[in-house]
Motif scaffolding. Structure first.
Motif, PDB file in Angstrom:
ATOM      1  N   LEU A  21     -15.823 -26.833  -6.155  1.00 60.60           N
ATOM      2  CA  LEU A  21     -14.384 -27.108  -6.085  1.00 60.60           C
ATOM      3  C   LEU A  21     -14.096 -28.079  -4.951  1.00 60.60           C
ATOM      4  O   LEU A  21     -14.661 -27.969  -3.860  1.00 60.60           O
ATOM      5  CB  LEU A  21     -13.594 -25.824  -5.848  1.00 60.60           C
ATOM      6  CG  LEU A  21     -13.745 -24.693  -6.872  1.00 60.60           C
ATOM      7  CD1 LEU A  21     -13.034 -23.443  -6.374  1.00 60.60           C
ATOM      8  CD2 LEU A  21     -13.198 -25.118  -8.221  1.00 60.60           C
ATOM      9  N   GLU A  22     -13.214 -29.015  -5.202  1.00 62.68           N
ATOM     10  CA  GLU A  22     -12.791 -29.960  -4.173  1.00 62.68           C
ATOM     11  C   GLU A  22     -11.315 -30.276  -4.372  1.00 62.68           C
ATOM     12  O   GLU A  22     -10.882 -30.546  -5.490  1.00 62.68           O
ATOM     13  CB  GLU A  22     -13.612 -31.246  -4.253  1.00 62.68           C
ATOM     14  CG  GLU A  22     -13.288 -32.238  -3.147  1.00 62.68           C
ATOM     15  CD  GLU A  22     -14.149 -33.498  -3.236  1.00 62.68           C
ATOM     16  OE1 GLU A  22     -14.389 -34.125  -2.195  1.00 62.68           O
ATOM     17  OE2 GLU A  22     -14.579 -33.847  -4.361  1.00 62.68           O
ATOM     18  N   ILE A  23     -10.561 -30.245  -3.287  1.00 61.15           N
ATOM     19  CA  ILE A  23      -9.123 -30.524  -3.359  1.00 61.15           C
ATOM     20  C   ILE A  23      -8.738 -31.429  -2.196  1.00 61.15           C
ATOM     21  O   ILE A  23      -9.205 -31.256  -1.074  1.00 61.15           O
ATOM     22  CB  ILE A  23      -8.286 -29.222  -3.340  1.00 61.15           C
ATOM     23  CG1 ILE A  23      -6.811 -29.523  -3.594  1.00 61.15           C
ATOM     24  CG2 ILE A  23      -8.481 -28.451  -2.043  1.00 61.15           C
ATOM     25  CD1 ILE A  23      -5.973 -28.270  -3.834  1.00 61.15           C
ATOM     26  N   LYS A  24      -7.907 -32.408  -2.483  1.00 61.54           N
ATOM     27  CA  LYS A  24      -7.410 -33.313  -1.436  1.00 61.54           C
ATOM     28  C   LYS A  24      -5.988 -33.720  -1.782  1.00 61.54           C
ATOM     29  O   LYS A  24      -5.588 -33.717  -2.957  1.00 61.54           O
ATOM     30  CB  LYS A  24      -8.306 -34.542  -1.285  1.00 61.54           C
ATOM     31  CG  LYS A  24      -8.533 -35.328  -2.554  1.00 61.54           C
ATOM     32  CD  LYS A  24      -9.538 -36.452  -2.335  1.00 61.54           C
ATOM     33  CE  LYS A  24      -9.825 -37.202  -3.632  1.00 61.54           C
ATOM     34  NZ  LYS A  24     -10.811 -38.292  -3.436  1.00 61.54           N
ATOM     35  N   SER A  25      -5.203 -34.071  -0.770  1.00 63.27           N
ATOM     36  CA  SER A  25      -3.804 -34.403  -1.021  1.00 63.27           C
ATOM     37  C   SER A  25      -3.292 -35.436  -0.033  1.00 63.27           C
ATOM     38  O   SER A  25      -3.797 -35.561   1.085  1.00 63.27           O
ATOM     39  CB  SER A  25      -2.932 -33.145  -0.937  1.00 63.27           C
ATOM     40  OG  SER A  25      -2.895 -32.661   0.397  1.00 63.27           O
ATOM     41  N   VAL A  26      -2.275 -36.178  -0.484  1.00 63.36           N
ATOM     42  CA  VAL A  26      -1.537 -37.108   0.369  1.00 63.36           C
ATOM     43  C   VAL A  26      -0.056 -36.854   0.122  1.00 63.36           C
ATOM     44  O   VAL A  26       0.317 -36.054  -0.735  1.00 63.36           O
ATOM     45  CB  VAL A  26      -1.895 -38.577   0.067  1.00 63.36           C
ATOM     46  CG1 VAL A  26      -3.339 -38.875   0.444  1.00 63.36           C
ATOM     47  CG2 VAL A  26      -1.653 -38.906  -1.412  1.00 63.36           C
ATOM     48  N   ASN A  27       0.795 -37.554   0.885  1.00 60.51           N
ATOM     49  CA  ASN A  27       2.222 -37.264   0.792  1.00 60.51           C
ATOM     50  C   ASN A  27       2.833 -37.736  -0.528  1.00 60.51           C
ATOM     51  O   ASN A  27       2.419 -38.724  -1.122  1.00 60.51           O
ATOM     52  CB  ASN A  27       2.971 -37.897   1.961  1.00 60.51           C
ATOM     53  CG  ASN A  27       2.887 -39.409   1.968  1.00 60.51           C
ATOM     54  OD1 ASN A  27       1.823 -39.971   2.088  1.00 60.51           O
ATOM     55  ND2 ASN A  27       4.019 -40.068   1.838  1.00 60.51           N
ATOM     56  N   ASN A  28       3.824 -36.998  -0.987  1.00 63.70           N
ATOM     57  CA  ASN A  28       4.590 -37.328  -2.182  1.00 63.70           C
ATOM     58  C   ASN A  28       5.907 -36.562  -2.119  1.00 63.70           C
ATOM     59  O   ASN A  28       5.974 -35.478  -1.535  1.00 63.70           O
ATOM     60  CB  ASN A  28       3.813 -36.947  -3.444  1.00 63.70           C
ATOM     61  CG  ASN A  28       4.350 -37.628  -4.688  1.00 63.70           C
ATOM     62  OD1 ASN A  28       4.396 -38.850  -4.779  1.00 63.70           O
ATOM     63  ND2 ASN A  28       4.779 -36.851  -5.654  1.00 63.70           N
TER      64      ASN A  28
END
Length: 290
Positions: A21-28
């Motif tokens: 599992l891999e999760i990443k995020s940036v602003n929105n």
């Protein structure tokens, strides 16, 4: 306070499953969740979206799931014995009637008649193990976001302290604005006294008019109120303060603009520009707050 920027990775393996599992995020501005998963897990996509949405409210998120079922293959497939026998009887009858022999009846049976199918129960256990591991991934992911959020909180507080110092200085200068204007006006009038007739009450009216136009007491008062509210939000333990902070910064920017225009003072205008620069720094980083 949580940042919208985050990352987490998890690997798991037991006698039945191997999961990555891999999760990443940036602003929105809102929650935009993209999930990449093997087709065998498509039936769980909506549940996964709900699971993520319960813990994350904003951000552009990419979630990648690698999944392998390690259980014995014979337990994952089955064939319909009755259908197989029926097909084979037909093939045998065709041989008998046509006087021709099939070179490989079993190969034909398997390849063309789809008698071997995946066991309908082969996904048993998928949801339980994935729900557990995604939950672990999200906990780690949120820890990362909180750590980033704390760094941003400290940065914001430094900027706010800088603005507060400038606002205090603005308050000192605004008391001098009318006094300086009065002194300059009287000095100019004294230089032309005798050439032009004017009354003392006209001078007073001019000073009062200038005082009214240049008074920024209300703007400064509202600005201080916004600063107080901003500090309250920065100290809040709520995970969703980003939109509130952005709104407060907009209001602060408006009050500073008005103050700069009305004050008619170089010193105050310079301090206003410094404050606006600090607000822009905060707004730029506040875009990363969930």
């Amino acid at each position: 306070m949580r940042s919208m920027t985050g990352y987490s990775k998890l690997s798991y393996q037991d006698e039945n499953f191997q999961i990555g599992l891999e999760i990443k995020s940036v602003n929105n501005k809102s929650l935009n969740l993209k999930i990449k998963l093997p087709s065998v897990l498509n039936f769980l996509e909506n549940k996964i979206r709900t699971q993520v949405g319960e813990k994350v409210t904003r951000g552009s998120i990419d979630l990648k799931i690698d999944f392998e079922d390690k259980r014995e293959m014979e337990n994952m497939f089955e064939y319909d014995e009755n259908i197989c026998k029926a097909y084979l009887n037909v093939l045998n009858k065709m041989e008998e009637n046509l006087g021709e022999k099939f070179t490989n009846k079993m190969d034909y049976l398997v390849r063309n008649l789809n008698v071997i199918k995946k066991n309908e129960n082969d996904t048993e256990g998928y949801e339980a193990v994935l729900t557990e591991k995604i939950d672990e991934l999200l906990n780690s992911f949120i820890e990362f976001k909180v750590e980033e959020g704390e760094r941003l909180r400290e940065y914001f507080k430094e900027r706010v302290a800088f603005i507060e110092e400038r606002v205090e200085t603005i308050k000192l200068h605004k008391e001098e604005v009318v006094k300086i204007y009065k002194e300059k006006l009287i000095k100019r009038l004294d230089s032309i006294r005798g050439e032009i007739e004017f009354k003392e009450e006209d001078i007073l009216k001019e000073i009062l008019l200038f005082t009214d136009k240049s008074d920024i007491s209300e703007e400064v008062s509202r600005l201080e109120s916004h600063l107080k509210q901003l500090k309250t939000e920065l100290d809040s333990e709520s995970s969703t303060v980003g939109k509130k902070i952005d709104f407060i910064l907009q209001e602060m920017f408006r009050e500073l603009n008005t103050s700069g225009v009305k004050a008619n003072s170089y010193e105050i205008s310079k301090l206003v520009v410094e404050c606006k620069n600090e607000i822009e720094k905060i707004r730029e980083q506040a875009m990363n707050i969930e």
